[in-house]
Design a protein around this motif. Sequence first.
Motif, PDB file in Angstrom:
ATOM      1  N   PRO A  17     -18.787  13.290 -15.464  1.00  0.00           N
ATOM      2  CA  PRO A  17     -17.395  12.964 -15.781  1.00  0.00           C
ATOM      3  C   PRO A  17     -16.685  14.230 -16.277  1.00  0.00           C
ATOM      4  N   VAL A  18     -15.484  14.489 -15.740  1.00  0.00           N
ATOM      5  CA  VAL A  18     -14.788  15.713 -16.122  1.00  0.00           C
ATOM      6  C   VAL A  18     -13.390  15.469 -16.682  1.00  0.00           C
ATOM      7  N   THR A  19     -12.867  14.270 -16.544  1.00  0.00           N
ATOM      8  CA  THR A  19     -11.549  13.975 -17.115  1.00  0.00           C
ATOM      9  C   THR A  19     -11.728  13.105 -18.359  1.00  0.00           C
ATOM     10  N   PRO A  20     -10.747  13.097 -19.228  1.00  0.00           N
ATOM     11  CA  PRO A  20     -10.860  12.242 -20.426  1.00  0.00           C
ATOM     12  C   PRO A  20     -11.117  10.770 -20.074  1.00  0.00           C
ATOM     13  N   ALA A  21     -10.464  10.248 -19.039  1.00  0.00           N
ATOM     14  CA  ALA A  21     -10.664   8.845 -18.661  1.00  0.00           C
ATOM     15  C   ALA A  21     -12.092   8.609 -18.171  1.00  0.00           C
ATOM     16  N   ALA A  22     -12.622   9.517 -17.366  1.00  0.00           N
ATOM     17  CA  ALA A  22     -13.991   9.363 -16.862  1.00  0.00           C
ATOM     18  C   ALA A  22     -15.004   9.473 -17.996  1.00  0.00           C
ATOM     19  N   LEU A  23     -14.780  10.391 -18.914  1.00  0.00           N
ATOM     20  CA  LEU A  23     -15.656  10.507 -20.081  1.00  0.00           C
ATOM     21  C   LEU A  23     -15.635   9.222 -20.896  1.00  0.00           C
ATOM     22  N   ALA A  24     -14.447   8.659 -21.093  1.00  0.00           N
ATOM     23  CA  ALA A  24     -14.317   7.425 -21.870  1.00  0.00           C
ATOM     24  C   ALA A  24     -15.054   6.268 -21.199  1.00  0.00           C
ATOM     25  N   ARG A  25     -15.001   6.180 -19.854  1.00  0.00           N
ATOM     26  CA  ARG A  25     -15.719   5.107 -19.144  1.00  0.00           C
ATOM     27  C   ARG A  25     -17.220   5.184 -19.383  1.00  0.00           C
ATOM     28  N   GLN A  26     -17.734   6.386 -19.615  1.00  0.00           N
ATOM     29  CA  GLN A  26     -19.163   6.565 -19.870  1.00  0.00           C
ATOM     30  C   GLN A  26     -19.477   6.514 -21.365  1.00  0.00           C
ATOM     31  N   GLY A  27     -18.452   6.277 -22.178  1.00  0.00           N
ATOM     32  CA  GLY A  27     -18.664   6.232 -23.623  1.00  0.00           C
ATOM     33  C   GLY A  27     -18.905   7.603 -24.213  1.00  0.00           C
ATOM     34  N   LEU A  28     -18.350   8.637 -23.589  1.00  0.00           N
ATOM     35  CA  LEU A  28     -18.564  10.014 -24.021  1.00  0.00           C
ATOM     36  C   LEU A  28     -17.248  10.635 -24.482  1.00  0.00           C
ATOM     37  N   ALA A  29     -17.359  11.578 -25.382  1.00  0.00           N
ATOM     38  CA  ALA A  29     -16.209  12.391 -25.775  1.00  0.00           C
ATOM     39  C   ALA A  29     -16.370  13.752 -25.118  1.00  0.00           C
ATOM     40  N   SER A  30     -15.307  14.466 -24.974  1.00  0.00           N
ATOM     41  CA  SER A  30     -15.365  15.809 -24.390  1.00  0.00           C
ATOM     42  C   SER A  30     -16.397  16.641 -25.124  1.00  0.00           C
ATOM     43  N   GLY A  31     -17.306  17.271 -24.369  1.00  0.00           N
ATOM     44  CA  GLY A  31     -18.337  18.110 -24.959  1.00  0.00           C
ATOM     45  C   GLY A  31     -19.623  17.407 -25.314  1.00  0.00           C
ATOM     46  N   ASP A  32     -19.670  16.065 -25.200  1.00  0.00           N
ATOM     47  CA  ASP A  32     -20.907  15.323 -25.482  1.00  0.00           C
ATOM     48  C   ASP A  32     -21.998  15.750 -24.517  1.00  0.00           C
ATOM     49  N   GLN A  33     -23.221  15.785 -24.994  1.00  0.00           N
ATOM     50  CA  GLN A  33     -24.380  16.075 -24.154  1.00  0.00           C
ATOM     51  C   GLN A  33     -24.824  14.795 -23.459  1.00  0.00           C
ATOM     52  N   ARG A  34     -25.104  14.899 -22.206  1.00  0.00           N
ATOM     53  CA  ARG A  34     -25.609  13.774 -21.419  1.00  0.00           C
ATOM     54  C   ARG A  34     -26.998  14.138 -20.924  1.00  0.00           C
ATOM     55  N   ASN A  35     -27.885  13.196 -20.953  1.00  0.00           N
ATOM     56  CA  ASN A  35     -29.241  13.420 -20.452  1.00  0.00           C
ATOM     57  C   ASN A  35     -29.587  12.338 -19.453  1.00  0.00           C
ATOM     58  N   VAL A  36     -30.293  12.723 -18.391  1.00  0.00           N
ATOM     59  CA  VAL A  36     -30.738  11.731 -17.412  1.00  0.00           C
ATOM     60  C   VAL A  36     -31.761  10.829 -18.026  1.00  0.00           C
TER      61      VAL A  36
END
Length: 139
Positions: free
Chosen positions: A120-139
Amino acid sequence: MHFVSIRVITADVARLVGFYERATGVTADWATEDFAEIRTTSATLAIGSTRTVGLFAPGSAEPSANRSVIVEFLVDDVDAVHRDLAGFAEVVAEPTTMPWGNRSLLVRDPDGTLVNFFTPVTPAALARQGLASGDQRNV
């Protein structure tokens, strides 16, 4: 009810497991030579040999026949995944930022199943994944 996993049936378990181990960076847990699991923090991809089909319902699953499912992985950096898989996987679509805000890479696994790696690269896409800008995501 809990969604636990997706199981892919293949004629070559080791080849398919090798692809997903490289693609995800996750080492498979092998139960037998006919069955392994790629366990991520959010879901499991089970990989079974054609020999396991008979245990459920003979003739009910056919390897390399999928044309309707896309396996998807949320990744930290889709462009890094693209660099790592270059020359290793068939690239169907180069990394592209989609209208809904995910940067996506679409490849085929060795059996032909579509695999989407996305960030996710936009604020809306990050929000859909429950992430804030800069959050670390792990598979």
